[in-house]
Design a protein around this motif. Sequence first.
Motif, PDB file in Angstrom:
ATOM      1  N   GLY A  24       0.839  -1.206   0.000  1.00  0.00           N
ATOM      2  CA  GLY A  24       0.000   0.000   0.000  1.00  0.00           C
ATOM      3  C   GLY A  24       0.866   1.245   0.000  1.00  0.00           C
ATOM      4  N   SER A  25       1.964   1.188   0.756  1.00  0.00           N
ATOM      5  CA  SER A  25       2.882   2.324   0.774  1.00  0.00           C
ATOM      6  C   SER A  25       3.560   2.480  -0.581  1.00  0.00           C
ATOM      7  N   ALA A  26       4.007   1.363  -1.130  1.00  0.00           N
ATOM      8  CA  ALA A  26       4.768   1.428  -2.382  1.00  0.00           C
ATOM      9  C   ALA A  26       3.880   1.828  -3.567  1.00  0.00           C
ATOM     10  N   ILE A  27       2.680   1.237  -3.631  1.00  0.00           N
ATOM     11  CA  ILE A  27       1.831   1.498  -4.793  1.00  0.00           C
ATOM     12  C   ILE A  27       1.037   2.772  -4.563  1.00  0.00           C
ATOM     13  N   GLY A  28       1.189   3.704  -5.459  1.00  0.00           N
ATOM     14  CA  GLY A  28       0.469   4.964  -5.285  1.00  0.00           C
ATOM     15  C   GLY A  28       0.635   5.836  -6.503  1.00  0.00           C
ATOM     16  N   LEU A  29       0.648   7.134  -6.269  1.00  0.00           N
ATOM     17  CA  LEU A  29       0.795   8.074  -7.383  1.00  0.00           C
ATOM     18  C   LEU A  29       2.110   7.862  -8.116  1.00  0.00           C
ATOM     19  N   GLY A  30       3.100   7.342  -7.377  1.00  0.00           N
ATOM     20  CA  GLY A  30       4.394   7.072  -7.986  1.00  0.00           C
ATOM     21  C   GLY A  30       4.278   6.113  -9.165  1.00  0.00           C
ATOM     22  N   ASN A  31       3.369   5.157  -9.065  1.00  0.00           N
ATOM     23  CA  ASN A  31       3.211   4.177 -10.140  1.00  0.00           C
ATOM     24  C   ASN A  31       2.333   4.704 -11.263  1.00  0.00           C
ATOM     25  N   PHE A 107       4.717  17.653  -1.289  1.00  0.00           N
ATOM     26  CA  PHE A 107       4.277  17.717  -2.693  1.00  0.00           C
ATOM     27  C   PHE A 107       3.358  16.557  -3.046  1.00  0.00           C
ATOM     28  N   TYR A 108       3.566  15.427  -2.389  1.00  0.00           N
ATOM     29  CA  TYR A 108       2.763  14.242  -2.715  1.00  0.00           C
ATOM     30  C   TYR A 108       1.302  14.456  -2.339  1.00  0.00           C
ATOM     31  N   THR A 109       1.103  15.072  -1.184  1.00  0.00           N
ATOM     32  CA  THR A 109      -0.275  15.302  -0.747  1.00  0.00           C
ATOM     33  C   THR A 109      -0.959  16.329  -1.646  1.00  0.00           C
ATOM     34  N   PHE A 242      13.558   4.208  -6.331  1.00  0.00           N
ATOM     35  CA  PHE A 242      13.516   4.429  -4.882  1.00  0.00           C
ATOM     36  C   PHE A 242      12.163   4.984  -4.454  1.00  0.00           C
ATOM     37  N   PHE A 243      11.712   5.984  -5.212  1.00  0.00           N
ATOM     38  CA  PHE A 243      10.451   6.639  -4.855  1.00  0.00           C
ATOM     39  C   PHE A 243       9.304   5.635  -4.903  1.00  0.00           C
ATOM     40  N   SER A 244       9.263   4.878  -6.005  1.00  0.00           N
ATOM     41  CA  SER A 244       8.138   3.975  -6.170  1.00  0.00           C
ATOM     42  C   SER A 244       8.135   2.861  -5.127  1.00  0.00           C
ATOM     43  N   LEU A 245       9.325   2.393  -4.750  1.00  0.00           N
ATOM     44  CA  LEU A 245       9.379   1.311  -3.762  1.00  0.00           C
ATOM     45  C   LEU A 245       9.275   1.835  -2.324  1.00  0.00           C
ATOM     46  N   SER A 246       9.175   3.136  -2.158  1.00  0.00           N
ATOM     47  CA  SER A 246       9.121   3.761  -0.818  1.00  0.00           C
ATOM     48  C   SER A 246      10.374   3.480  -0.004  1.00  0.00           C
ATOM     49  N   ILE A 247      11.539   3.453  -0.655  1.00  0.00           N
ATOM     50  CA  ILE A 247      12.750   3.137   0.105  1.00  0.00           C
ATOM     51  C   ILE A 247      13.704   4.332   0.165  1.00  0.00           C
TER      52      ILE A 247
HETATM   53  N1  PHE Z   1       5.980   4.780  -3.122  1.00  0.00           N
HETATM   54  C1  PHE Z   1       4.954   5.762  -3.095  1.00  0.00           C
HETATM   55  C2  PHE Z   1       4.334   5.816  -4.479  1.00  0.00           C
HETATM   56  O1  PHE Z   1       4.853   5.241  -5.401  1.00  0.00           O
HETATM   57  C3  PHE Z   1       5.442   7.106  -2.634  1.00  0.00           C
HETATM   58  C4  PHE Z   1       6.296   7.065  -1.412  1.00  0.00           C
HETATM   59  C5  PHE Z   1       7.619   7.477  -1.449  1.00  0.00           C
HETATM   60  C6  PHE Z   1       5.784   6.551  -0.203  1.00  0.00           C
HETATM   61  C7  PHE Z   1       8.432   7.399  -0.335  1.00  0.00           C
HETATM   62  C8  PHE Z   1       6.590   6.474   0.911  1.00  0.00           C
HETATM   63  C9  PHE Z   1       7.919   6.896   0.838  1.00  0.00           C
HETATM   64  O2  PHE Z   1       3.338   6.431  -4.694  1.00  0.00           O
END
Ligand code: PHE
Length: 463
Positions: A24-31, A107-109, A242-247
């Motif tokens: 849930g953390s990894a999958i989001g707007l990043g993808n 910025f994500y929010t 990195f961003f997409s995997l939340s790492i």
């Molecule tokens: N991985 C999230 C996404 O792809 C964004 C995110 C980045 C979450 C860093 C947590 C930490 O949407």
Amino acid sequence: MLQGGNGGRDSFSSKFGVIAAAAGSAIGLGNIWRFPYVAGENGGGAFLLIYLLFVAAIGIPVMMSEFVIGRSAQLNPVGAFKKIAPGKKWHLIGILGVVSAFIILAFYTVVAGWTLEYLVQSVKWMLLSNKIGFSEMDNEAVRGFFSNHYETFVSGIWRPIIWFVVMMFFTGYIVISGVKNGIEKYAKILMPILLVLLLILVIRSVTLDGARDGLVFLFKPDFSTIKEAPVKIIIEALGQAFFSLSIGMGTLITYGSYIRKKENLANTAVSVAVADTFIAVIAGVAIFPAVFAFGIDPGEGPELVYITLPVIFQSMAGGLIWAFMFFLLLCFAAITSTISVLEVIVAYFSEQLNMSRRKATILAMISVGFLGIICTVSSEVFSLFNASPDLMLPLGGFFIVVFIGWFLSKEKSRSELSSNGAYRTRFYRLFMFLVKFVAPLAIAFLFALGVYSKVISLFPGIG
Ligand code: PHE
């Protein structure tokens, strides 16, 4: 999802709970929002190939390292390093993570807020669809309509702020309640629906006339595109991974600290990385055929998804109903990510600065609130924040793998990865090779190149 255990600390209640939360953390707007437009700007296939390589050789090892650190210390990123490596400076990695969390959350929010705008608008457009003539519009008109809306909305002041604040409140509300019954319950139902919806969009998109060019663009690496700006493309692929995997910023150290001792960390990391990458690629397969079929520029930038998807929606029976469903699910996918970023700050405030969870959350929301509002009014700050993960997360990731590869004892990392001998660790030597050599060297090299190219772009005279 979080339940008592682990010496009074919260923990995830099941294997599925762990995967649901981390995925849930990894999958989001990043993808769905960031991946297609960054891939589009960077030439498609060749970018995807480099991206996949980074996920496998660097992303998964970093993710496993974060889980190892979090679960062995059972603390937030700052506290974790202080506990495992007392008297050393490693906890600065945790501080860097908390700083990154502020920037990313801001910025994500804001972008998550855009999904609310589109959600509400799609209801309005549905109601007015005869009046605006949505079903009769041609592609050009649909694109113009959505592109105009995007422009006026994003450059406006109040609406982006209001949606940002609403999104911040949802996130804070869920985090204050300790992530218990809310988000996990919904994530478990909604994430699979999002997948189904994406697959439906994929089917529509790949059956459009001219779809083939989009698939070729995404899957056939054309290395001549890399020649134009190799450093930029490689750095952005690394940053996006990195961003997409939340790492790279301690999100998964924090989540790792809630994982029970009997869970298999390596399996979890691989499942999360595979799920995350699959969704990004599927989003690409939904977007690019339509981009080419309708003559949209793949290098359009952040608005790519917002102007491409509507043309797909319009070519489907039901039209705007799809838009509504899509933005609703995107909004949920975004929330499961925003809570994980906020959780980093809240865990730090509450455990290191001895605040109540409630107070920590409110304080974090107010400070992120300021930064976010600046992002909504200044597109320069927005772009700066949006670009910052490309360097900040790999930097954090570098120190994390160096810590595991060169500092933490092998017995410790091995027993954590094998859950004290409960699982076999055939891959352990490969893992060690990656965290000791491959990941740190690759990140250090690319980071240096990235900084160099940033400096050059700021002061062209030097080059
Ligand atoms: N991985 C999230 C996404 O792809 C964004 C995110 C980045 C979450 C860093 C947590 C930490 O949407």
